[in-house]
Design a protein around this motif. Structure first.
Motif, PDB file in Angstrom:
ATOM      1  N   ILE A  27       0.815  -1.218   0.000  1.00 42.02           N
ATOM      2  CA  ILE A  27       0.000   0.000   0.000  1.00 42.02           C
ATOM      3  C   ILE A  27       0.850   1.270   0.000  1.00 42.02           C
ATOM      4  O   ILE A  27       0.334   2.355  -0.254  1.00 42.02           O
ATOM      5  N   HIS A  28       2.152   1.143   0.275  1.00 48.78           N
ATOM      6  CA  HIS A  28       3.028   2.317   0.201  1.00 48.78           C
ATOM      7  C   HIS A  28       4.460   1.877  -0.069  1.00 48.78           C
ATOM      8  O   HIS A  28       4.810   0.694   0.041  1.00 48.78           O
ATOM      9  N   ASP A  29       5.313   2.845  -0.429  1.00 49.61           N
ATOM     10  CA  ASP A  29       6.712   2.556  -0.747  1.00 49.61           C
ATOM     11  C   ASP A  29       7.672   2.953   0.370  1.00 49.61           C
ATOM     12  O   ASP A  29       8.882   3.042   0.161  1.00 49.61           O
ATOM     13  N   GLY A  30       7.126   3.158   1.563  1.00 48.77           N
ATOM     14  CA  GLY A  30       7.938   3.593   2.698  1.00 48.77           C
ATOM     15  C   GLY A  30       7.823   5.072   2.968  1.00 48.77           C
ATOM     16  O   GLY A  30       8.101   5.528   4.085  1.00 48.77           O
ATOM     17  N   GLU A  31       7.399   5.831   1.972  1.00 50.54           N
ATOM     18  CA  GLU A  31       7.246   7.277   2.117  1.00 50.54           C
ATOM     19  C   GLU A  31       5.902   7.783   1.606  1.00 50.54           C
ATOM     20  O   GLU A  31       5.335   8.721   2.166  1.00 50.54           O
ATOM     21  N   TYR A  34       0.833   4.140  -2.538  1.00 52.40           N
ATOM     22  CA  TYR A  34       0.704   3.872  -3.958  1.00 52.40           C
ATOM     23  C   TYR A  34      -0.605   4.484  -4.477  1.00 52.40           C
ATOM     24  O   TYR A  34      -1.587   4.604  -3.721  1.00 52.40           O
ATOM     25  N   PRO A  35      -0.643   4.862  -5.743  1.00 55.42           N
ATOM     26  CA  PRO A  35      -1.859   5.460  -6.302  1.00 55.42           C
ATOM     27  C   PRO A  35      -3.082   4.568  -6.077  1.00 55.42           C
ATOM     28  O   PRO A  35      -3.064   3.380  -6.382  1.00 55.42           O
ATOM     29  N   GLY A  36      -4.121   5.152  -5.516  1.00 56.04           N
ATOM     30  CA  GLY A  36      -5.380   4.439  -5.300  1.00 56.04           C
ATOM     31  C   GLY A  36      -5.437   3.574  -4.062  1.00 56.04           C
ATOM     32  O   GLY A  36      -6.500   3.037  -3.733  1.00 56.04           O
ATOM     33  N   ALA A  37      -4.322   3.431  -3.330  1.00 51.93           N
ATOM     34  CA  ALA A  37      -4.308   2.510  -2.184  1.00 51.93           C
ATOM     35  C   ALA A  37      -5.247   2.970  -1.075  1.00 51.93           C
ATOM     36  O   ALA A  37      -5.991   2.155  -0.493  1.00 51.93           O
ATOM     37  N   ILE A  38      -5.218   4.246  -0.746  1.00 50.09           N
ATOM     38  CA  ILE A  38      -6.075   4.757   0.326  1.00 50.09           C
ATOM     39  C   ILE A  38      -7.541   4.584  -0.042  1.00 50.09           C
ATOM     40  O   ILE A  38      -8.361   4.130   0.770  1.00 50.09           O
ATOM     41  N   GLU A  39      -7.881   4.915  -1.277  1.00 51.55           N
ATOM     42  CA  GLU A  39      -9.264   4.767  -1.734  1.00 51.55           C
ATOM     43  C   GLU A  39      -9.700   3.305  -1.700  1.00 51.55           C
ATOM     44  O   GLU A  39     -10.853   2.994  -1.356  1.00 51.55           O
ATOM     45  N   THR A  40      -8.784   2.387  -2.029  1.00 51.22           N
ATOM     46  CA  THR A  40      -9.114   0.955  -2.007  1.00 51.22           C
ATOM     47  C   THR A  40      -9.391   0.477  -0.585  1.00 51.22           C
ATOM     48  O   THR A  40     -10.344  -0.287  -0.347  1.00 51.22           O
ATOM     49  N   LEU A  41      -8.590   0.920   0.359  1.00 46.40           N
ATOM     50  CA  LEU A  41      -8.829   0.555   1.762  1.00 46.40           C
ATOM     51  C   LEU A  41     -10.208   1.018   2.212  1.00 46.40           C
ATOM     52  O   LEU A  41     -10.964   0.267   2.852  1.00 46.40           O
ATOM     53  N   ARG A  42     -10.537   2.246   1.883  1.00 46.31           N
ATOM     54  CA  ARG A  42     -11.833   2.790   2.287  1.00 46.31           C
ATOM     55  C   ARG A  42     -12.977   2.089   1.575  1.00 46.31           C
ATOM     56  O   ARG A  42     -14.048   1.872   2.165  1.00 46.31           O
ATOM     57  N   THR A  43     -12.775   1.718   0.322  1.00 46.73           N
ATOM     58  CA  THR A  43     -13.811   1.004  -0.432  1.00 46.73           C
ATOM     59  C   THR A  43     -14.081  -0.365   0.178  1.00 46.73           C
ATOM     60  O   THR A  43     -15.237  -0.793   0.294  1.00 46.73           O
ATOM     61  N   LEU A  44     -13.021  -1.059   0.584  1.00 47.60           N
ATOM     62  CA  LEU A  44     -13.201  -2.364   1.222  1.00 47.60           C
ATOM     63  C   LEU A  44     -14.027  -2.240   2.499  1.00 47.60           C
ATOM     64  O   LEU A  44     -14.951  -3.027   2.738  1.00 47.60           O
ATOM     65  N   ARG A  45     -13.705  -1.242   3.298  1.00 46.36           N
ATOM     66  CA  ARG A  45     -14.443  -1.069   4.557  1.00 46.36           C
ATOM     67  C   ARG A  45     -15.892  -0.676   4.287  1.00 46.36           C
ATOM     68  O   ARG A  45     -16.811  -1.139   4.979  1.00 46.36           O
ATOM     69  N   ALA A  46     -16.101   0.171   3.292  1.00 42.05           N
ATOM     70  CA  ALA A  46     -17.465   0.576   2.950  1.00 42.05           C
ATOM     71  C   ALA A  46     -18.290  -0.607   2.455  1.00 42.05           C
ATOM     72  O   ALA A  46     -19.521  -0.634   2.607  1.00 42.05           O
ATOM     73  N   ALA A  47     -17.606  -1.608   1.885  1.00 45.39           N
ATOM     74  CA  ALA A  47     -18.278  -2.817   1.410  1.00 45.39           C
ATOM     75  C   ALA A  47     -18.511  -3.823   2.536  1.00 45.39           C
ATOM     76  O   ALA A  47     -19.006  -4.932   2.292  1.00 45.39           O
ATOM     77  N   GLY A  48     -18.147  -3.450   3.753  1.00 44.21           N
ATOM     78  CA  GLY A  48     -18.371  -4.319   4.905  1.00 44.21           C
ATOM     79  C   GLY A  48     -17.272  -5.324   5.163  1.00 44.21           C
ATOM     80  O   GLY A  48     -17.435  -6.237   5.986  1.00 44.21           O
ATOM     81  N   LYS A  49     -16.127  -5.166   4.495  1.00 42.78           N
ATOM     82  CA  LYS A  49     -15.005  -6.086   4.705  1.00 42.78           C
ATOM     83  C   LYS A  49     -14.164  -5.605   5.889  1.00 42.78           C
ATOM     84  O   LYS A  49     -13.964  -4.416   6.077  1.00 42.78           O
ATOM     85  N   ARG A  50     -13.673  -6.557   6.670  1.00 45.96           N
ATOM     86  CA  ARG A  50     -12.753  -6.212   7.760  1.00 45.96           C
ATOM     87  C   ARG A  50     -11.355  -6.051   7.181  1.00 45.96           C
ATOM     88  O   ARG A  50     -10.895  -6.887   6.398  1.00 45.96           O
ATOM     89  N   VAL A  51     -10.675  -5.001   7.591  1.00 44.59           N
ATOM     90  CA  VAL A  51      -9.348  -4.691   7.066  1.00 44.59           C
ATOM     91  C   VAL A  51      -8.359  -4.601   8.219  1.00 44.59           C
ATOM     92  O   VAL A  51      -8.473  -3.732   9.086  1.00 44.59           O
ATOM     93  N   ILE A  52      -7.394  -5.512   8.215  1.00 49.29           N
ATOM     94  CA  ILE A  52      -6.310  -5.472   9.203  1.00 49.29           C
ATOM     95  C   ILE A  52      -5.008  -5.280   8.455  1.00 49.29           C
ATOM     96  O   ILE A  52      -4.664  -6.069   7.563  1.00 49.29           O
ATOM     97  N   LEU A  53      -4.290  -4.220   8.782  1.00 45.74           N
ATOM     98  CA  LEU A  53      -2.970  -3.997   8.204  1.00 45.74           C
ATOM     99  C   LEU A  53      -1.976  -4.823   9.001  1.00 45.74           C
ATOM    100  O   LEU A  53      -1.884  -4.696  10.229  1.00 45.74           O
ATOM    101  N   LEU A  54      -1.259  -5.690   8.315  1.00 46.04           N
ATOM    102  CA  LEU A  54      -0.378  -6.656   8.968  1.00 46.04           C
ATOM    103  C   LEU A  54       1.039  -6.446   8.462  1.00 46.04           C
ATOM    104  O   LEU A  54       1.338  -6.711   7.296  1.00 46.04           O
ATOM    105  N   SER A  55       1.909  -5.951   9.339  1.00 46.76           N
ATOM    106  CA  SER A  55       3.227  -5.511   8.897  1.00 46.76           C
ATOM    107  C   SER A  55       4.349  -6.239   9.633  1.00 46.76           C
ATOM    108  O   SER A  55       4.214  -6.580  10.807  1.00 46.76           O
ATOM    109  N   ASN A  56       5.471  -6.402   8.928  1.00 51.00           N
ATOM    110  CA  ASN A  56       6.689  -6.896   9.566  1.00 51.00           C
ATOM    111  C   ASN A  56       7.539  -5.739  10.095  1.00 51.00           C
ATOM    112  O   ASN A  56       8.758  -5.815  10.113  1.00 51.00           O
ATOM    113  N   SER A  57       6.887  -4.691  10.529  1.00 45.71           N
ATOM    114  CA  SER A  57       7.598  -3.584  11.166  1.00 45.71           C
ATOM    115  C   SER A  57       8.113  -4.035  12.526  1.00 45.71           C
ATOM    116  O   SER A  57       7.359  -4.557  13.348  1.00 45.71           O
TER     117      SER A  57
END
Length: 280
Positions: A27-31, A34-57
């Protein structure tokens, strides 16, 4: 070996109730997102999907959430953000190993000097392997200092039998548009040199156990792990009983179908679908 190509996550809408979505390279390059990533996250949630960001940070959750917000990936974009550093902290606090039950001298490898992943323990940062009681591998600066320089600092601790904890298993990292050895590559070398390593993060079970606990009642087969790494994002999701969507950005950007099949055979991992990028 067939690669099911889809244009975006809309093709999975009927098959998925939740998504475990990688961050860096997906969803991002570290800074920058990516184009459309934020809108895609919001679209998934609006569609009733659960969204968990899972990182190896390798850092704690608060640090990760702050970094996301600075890129415009705000709390309305996801239901939860879970990172390997936070899971490590929770597991270590619940059952501290012997070396963390007393004052512990820690040699840290990370992209910044923060030791929040050992917050609450009696620790003292040190600069050399000869002083260390623990090697903490939370990140890699191979792009800044070179892999050989980092390994030369770390290697004597492996020889001494000093335990290590790796809170970022990624063997490759993208920095400045180039791939470099990641924290996972250092931890792998440490283990090969005879050192013991305790791993936290994708594809290991602890982080998936924590993520799935946030999705009670959701069948694992209706959860998709989404990411750019076959070795971590897809293999980890499949091992946890979930399904996988590979996006052709991040560390696999530019691989053609033939090269991608080689990687699938290498990691014995077949995603359910492959998309050109993270998009709905």
């Amino acid at each position: 070996m067939t690669i099911r190509a889809i244009s975006g996550l809309a093709a999975l809408a009927d098959a998925a109730d939740a998504f475990l979505i990688d961050q860096f390279g997906t969803i991002h390059d570290g800074e920058t997102p990516y184009p459309g990533a934020i809108e895609t996250l919001r679209t998934l949630r609006a569609a009733g999907k659960r969204v968990i960001l899972l990182s190896n940070s390798g850092r704690r959750a608060s640090n990760n959430i702050h970094r996301l917000a600075a890129m415009g990936i705000t709390a309305d974009c996801f239901d939860a953000s879970l990172c390997s550093g936070e899971v490590a902290w929770q597991v270590l606090r619940a059952a501290p190993p012997a070396y963390l039950r007393r004052r512990c001298r820690v040699l840290l490898f990370a992209r910044d000097p923060a030791l929040d992943i050992l917050e609450g323990f009696d620790i003292a940062p040190v600069e050399t392997a000869e002083e260390a009681d623990l090697v903490m591998i939370a990140g890699s600066e191979a792009d800044r200092h070179g892999y050989d320089a980092l390994w030369s600092r770390m290697a004597p601790a492996a020889t001494r039998g000093v335990p290590a904890i790796c809170t970022n298993p990624d063997r490759l990292m993208l920095a400045g548009g180039r791939l470099h050895p990641g924290a996972g590559a250092l931890a792998e070398a440490y283990q090969a040199a005879g050192g013991t390593v305790r791993w936290f993060g994708k594809p290991h079970a602890d982080v998936y156990d924590a993520a799935l606990a946030l999705l009670p009642g959701v069948p694992h087969a209706r959860i998709f792990g989404v990411g750019d790494s076959l070795e971590h994002d897809i293999a980890g999701a499949v091992a946890a009983g979930c399904r996988g969507l590979l996006v052709r950005t991040g560390i696999i950007d530019g691989l053609d179908d033939a090269a991608l099949r080689v990687e699938m055979r290498r990691f014995s991992t077949l995603p359910d679908a492959v998309a050109p990028r993270f998009a709905f």
